[in-house]
Design a protein around this motif. Structure first.
Motif, PDB file in Angstrom:
ATOM      1  N   ASP A  86       0.837  -1.187   0.000  1.00 41.75           N
ATOM      2  CA  ASP A  86       0.000   0.000   0.000  1.00 41.75           C
ATOM      3  C   ASP A  86       0.879   1.247   0.000  1.00 41.75           C
ATOM      4  O   ASP A  86       1.952   1.258   0.611  1.00 41.75           O
ATOM      5  CB  ASP A  86      -0.915   0.008   1.231  1.00 41.75           C
ATOM      6  CG  ASP A  86      -1.933   1.129   1.162  1.00 41.75           C
ATOM      7  OD1 ASP A  86      -1.658   2.203   1.736  1.00 41.75           O
ATOM      8  OD2 ASP A  86      -2.977   0.944   0.515  1.00 41.75           O
ATOM      9  N   GLU A  88       0.706   3.852   1.590  1.00 35.74           N
ATOM     10  CA  GLU A  88       0.930   4.429   2.924  1.00 35.74           C
ATOM     11  C   GLU A  88       1.823   3.571   3.825  1.00 35.74           C
ATOM     12  O   GLU A  88       2.166   3.995   4.933  1.00 35.74           O
ATOM     13  CB  GLU A  88      -0.402   4.680   3.624  1.00 35.74           C
ATOM     14  CG  GLU A  88      -1.290   5.692   2.909  1.00 35.74           C
ATOM     15  CD  GLU A  88      -0.660   7.079   2.810  1.00 35.74           C
ATOM     16  OE1 GLU A  88       0.041   7.501   3.748  1.00 35.74           O
ATOM     17  OE2 GLU A  88      -0.866   7.727   1.761  1.00 35.74           O
ATOM     18  N   GLU A  89       2.183   2.361   3.396  1.00 35.02           N
ATOM     19  CA  GLU A  89       3.042   1.510   4.225  1.00 35.02           C
ATOM     20  C   GLU A  89       4.391   2.176   4.467  1.00 35.02           C
ATOM     21  O   GLU A  89       4.884   2.914   3.620  1.00 35.02           O
ATOM     22  CB  GLU A  89       3.288   0.152   3.555  1.00 35.02           C
ATOM     23  CG  GLU A  89       2.160  -0.822   3.741  1.00 35.02           C
ATOM     24  CD  GLU A  89       2.498  -2.204   3.229  1.00 35.02           C
ATOM     25  OE1 GLU A  89       3.422  -2.837   3.789  1.00 35.02           O
ATOM     26  OE2 GLU A  89       1.849  -2.637   2.264  1.00 35.02           O
ATOM     27  N   VAL A 108       2.659  -0.974  -6.162  1.00 39.36           N
ATOM     28  CA  VAL A 108       2.134  -0.148  -5.076  1.00 39.36           C
ATOM     29  C   VAL A 108       0.684   0.215  -5.412  1.00 39.36           C
ATOM     30  O   VAL A 108       0.398   0.680  -6.521  1.00 39.36           O
ATOM     31  CB  VAL A 108       2.970   1.135  -4.905  1.00 39.36           C
ATOM     32  CG1 VAL A 108       2.405   1.995  -3.775  1.00 39.36           C
ATOM     33  CG2 VAL A 108       4.433   0.795  -4.648  1.00 39.36           C
ATOM     34  N   PHE A 109      -0.197   0.000  -4.431  1.00 36.06           N
ATOM     35  CA  PHE A 109      -1.623   0.258  -4.633  1.00 36.06           C
ATOM     36  C   PHE A 109      -2.124   1.360  -3.715  1.00 36.06           C
ATOM     37  O   PHE A 109      -1.634   1.528  -2.599  1.00 36.06           O
ATOM     38  CB  PHE A 109      -2.431  -1.017  -4.373  1.00 36.06           C
ATOM     39  CG  PHE A 109      -2.541  -1.898  -5.574  1.00 36.06           C
ATOM     40  CD1 PHE A 109      -3.741  -2.013  -6.253  1.00 36.06           C
ATOM     41  CD2 PHE A 109      -1.444  -2.597  -6.044  1.00 36.06           C
ATOM     42  CE1 PHE A 109      -3.845  -2.815  -7.376  1.00 36.06           C
ATOM     43  CE2 PHE A 109      -1.537  -3.403  -7.168  1.00 36.06           C
ATOM     44  CZ  PHE A 109      -2.745  -3.514  -7.838  1.00 36.06           C
ATOM     45  N   GLN A 110      -3.112   2.085  -4.228  1.00 33.16           N
ATOM     46  CA  GLN A 110      -3.844   3.076  -3.436  1.00 33.16           C
ATOM     47  C   GLN A 110      -5.299   2.981  -3.851  1.00 33.16           C
ATOM     48  O   GLN A 110      -5.605   3.073  -5.056  1.00 33.16           O
ATOM     49  CB  GLN A 110      -3.306   4.483  -3.696  1.00 33.16           C
ATOM     50  CG  GLN A 110      -3.995   5.548  -2.887  1.00 33.16           C
ATOM     51  CD  GLN A 110      -3.345   6.912  -3.086  1.00 33.16           C
ATOM     52  OE1 GLN A 110      -2.757   7.190  -4.123  1.00 33.16           O
ATOM     53  NE2 GLN A 110      -3.441   7.749  -2.072  1.00 33.16           N
ATOM     54  N   ASP A 111      -6.175   2.764  -2.898  1.00 26.98           N
ATOM     55  CA  ASP A 111      -7.615   2.658  -3.160  1.00 26.98           C
ATOM     56  C   ASP A 111      -7.930   1.651  -4.267  1.00 26.98           C
ATOM     57  O   ASP A 111      -8.752   1.904  -5.153  1.00 26.98           O
ATOM     58  CB  ASP A 111      -8.195   4.029  -3.525  1.00 26.98           C
ATOM     59  CG  ASP A 111      -8.018   5.047  -2.402  1.00 26.98           C
ATOM     60  OD1 ASP A 111      -8.100   4.644  -1.225  1.00 26.98           O
ATOM     61  OD2 ASP A 111      -7.785   6.230  -2.709  1.00 26.98           O
TER      62      ASP A 111
END
Length: 131
Positions: A86, A88-89, A108-111
């Motif tokens: 994520d 934010e990690e 990397v993922f967001q939402d």
């Protein structure tokens, strides 16, 4: 200090990608040209389908020794369910994932959407910058 740094601060925001029907030789060329160890495999909408990495390439090297050909589509050799992180990690959490995995970069993922890639080199770059 690194525990406070998020993946978003050091990830690549515009990763090089390939489609599932990309010839493996073209995927290797992209990886070599961009000096990267893997490429996300995405559909026409940018949805992550898998990862094609150097490790997947080793299967092709072995196979080509037997059939004298380096042909095939990325989808035949990719890792279909890659580990992801994520945005934010913390980099410390990502470093732990790298330590426990042979994988050298993570999407990397967001939402629910892929927004970049983070590599082991990116984490090391953060370490050097923090000191």
């Amino acid at each position: 200090m690194l525990a406070k740094i998020a993946v978003a601060d050091y990830m690549s925001r515009h990763p090089v990608t390939v489609g599932p029907d990309t010839e493996v030789s073209l995927a290797f060329k992209k990886m070599l040209d961009h000096k990267i160890t893997s490429v996300p495999v995405v559909d026409s909408h940018g949805k992550l389908l898998g990862i094609f990495s150097e490790k997947d390439g080793m299967k092709i090297v072995i196979e080509s020794a037997y059939n004298q050909s380096m042909t095939g589509k990325v989808s035949e050799f990719m890792t279909p369910t890659p580990l992801v992180v994520d945005v934010e990690e913390s980099l410390v959490d990502v470093a732990a994932k790298f330590q426990n995995s042979p994988i050298r970069s993570f999407p990397v993922f967001q939402d629910g959407a892929m927004v970049g890639m983070i590599s082991r080199v990116d984490v090391l770059r953060a370490l050097v910058s923090a000191h």
